[in-house]
Design a protein around this motif. Structure first.
Motif, PDB file in Angstrom:
ATOM      1  N   ARG A   1       2.257   1.779  -3.543  1.00 48.55           N
ATOM      2  CA  ARG A   1       1.190   2.272  -4.426  1.00 48.55           C
ATOM      3  C   ARG A   1       0.957   3.753  -4.193  1.00 48.55           C
ATOM      4  NH1 ARG A   1      -4.382   3.109  -3.773  1.00 48.55           N
ATOM      5  NH2 ARG A   1      -5.600   2.904  -5.715  1.00 48.55           N
ATOM      6  N   GLN A   2       0.850   4.152  -2.929  1.00 46.55           N
ATOM      7  CA  GLN A   2       0.589   5.556  -2.636  1.00 46.55           C
ATOM      8  C   GLN A   2       1.764   6.437  -3.031  1.00 46.55           C
ATOM      9  OE1 GLN A   2      -2.532   6.584  -1.561  1.00 46.55           O
ATOM     10  NE2 GLN A   2      -1.651   8.503  -2.324  1.00 46.55           N
TER      11      GLN A   2
ATOM     12  N   ASP B   1       0.825  -1.199   0.000  1.00 49.33           N
ATOM     13  CA  ASP B   1       0.000   0.000   0.000  1.00 49.33           C
ATOM     14  C   ASP B   1       0.866   1.258   0.000  1.00 49.33           C
ATOM     15  OD1 ASP B   1      -2.252  -1.582   0.075  1.00 49.33           O
ATOM     16  OD2 ASP B   1      -2.550  -1.399   2.248  1.00 49.33           O
TER      17      ASP B   1
END
Length: 328
Positions: A270-271, A267
């Motif tokens: 991705r961010q 995550d």
């Protein structure tokens, strides 16, 4: 609350903060970008130009390495990502509307849900054009002729049957009420330039392609653009070209460019890449690259981009089934 419980809670919060800091993603020294095409193509341009700007903006510690992996309209690269690179937090893959059309036709292993969609960074918009001496002066005239007889207008473009140039015609025809869609004649060519040559030679009635392909022929007076498939009129020298929407056909045809990454990335990674691409998009460096390459504004990122791609694949799949390329 007693002192011991308060101390324990503060320790837990501190521990969580430290854990988040430890696991926060930052790109390493080896960031790669797969261009699923030969050098010089659109995907190659996307990798190399974005890689350069990422480096210029210090969003990566070292230069981004472009890896050309041509084959089967991007399927070779997609397969490589699924089989060998899942979970790789430092691998970008150049993508575009062509990727969505191939996914819709089932020509890639897996589906759009198997990768992580990051961002679109610009677009070329589709156009419908005819020769300068054509009897058709508006998109409505062209569509009306097809409503009367779907076979009356022969189209050409640089993609094969079921490709994006073809699907743009089907989207317009469906909006106009043309039936059946599989009666529309589509003649594929080896590229936008050869398609336009067919139009100029009088062998084909109408052209479906991208504005950048048609721009030179429009300026020379050889082509007449009946509509641009943009959400609103373009700026500058193309401001006089009407959109399909303002002529009563609610169709947008963006040949967008962007990136996906492997599935199962963290995550945090991705961010990071969503934020990095957002920063890149608004930078002066990237805005100038867009002007130089003929790209136009188109910005979707993260969840919004993921939903957009999913919806585009669904629509393309429905159209492909309607003309018999897929089972209903």
């Amino acid at each position: 609350m007693n002192d011991s419980r308060l101390t324990l809670m503060m320790a837990c919060v501190a521990g969580l903060t430290m854990t988040a800091q430890v696991h926060a993603y930052a790109p390493g020294n080896k960031v790669e970008c797969i261009a699923p095409s030969t050098p010089g193509g659109g995907w190659d341009f996307t990798c190399r130009s974005v890689g350069e700007v990422l480096s210029d903006l210090d969003l990566v510690p070292r230069s981004v390495q472009t890896i050309n992996m041509p084959g089967a309209s991007g399927a070779v690269g997609f397969s490589h990502v699924l089989s060998k690179r899942q979970g790789d937090n430092s691998l970008l893959v150049a993508t575009s509307t062509a990727t969505a059309s191939q996914l819709a036709l089932g020509r890639y292993p897996g589906s759009e849900e198997d990768v992580t969609w990051i961002r679109a960074l610009g677009s070329d918009y589709g156009v419908i054009a005819v020769s300068s001496d054509s009897e058709y002066d508006s998109l409505q005239q062209l569509m009306d002729a097809m409503v009367d007889n779907p076979k009356s207008v022969t189209f050409t473009g640089g993609s094969g049957v079921g490709g994006w140039d073809h699907l743009k015609v089907l989207l317009l025809a469906r909006e106009a009420g043309v039936e059946p869609l599989n009666q529309i004649t589509w003649l594929a060519s080896t590229g936008g330039g050869s398609s336009i040559t067919q139009i100029m030679g009088g062998h084909v009635v109408a052209y479906s392609g991208d504005l950048t392909e048609a721009a030179g022929f429009l300026e020379s007076g050889d082509l007449k653009v009946l509509a641009v498939l943009a959400p609103e009129r373009l700026e500058g020298e193309y401001a006089d070209i009407p959109t399909a929407s303002e002529q009563g056909y609610d169709v947008t045809g963006a040949n967008w460019r962007g990136f996906y990454m492997p599935g199962d990335i963290s995550d945090e990674a991705r961010q990071y890449w969503i934020d990095a691409m957002d920063t890149l998009y608004v930078s002066e460096e990237w805005q100038q690259r867009m002007v130089d390459s003929g790209l136009m504004k188109f910005h979707l990122s993260g969840d919004e981009f993921t939903a957009f791609v999913s919806d585009q694949v669904r629509i393309m799949r429905e159209l492909s089934a309607e003309i018999g390329l897929l089972e209903q």
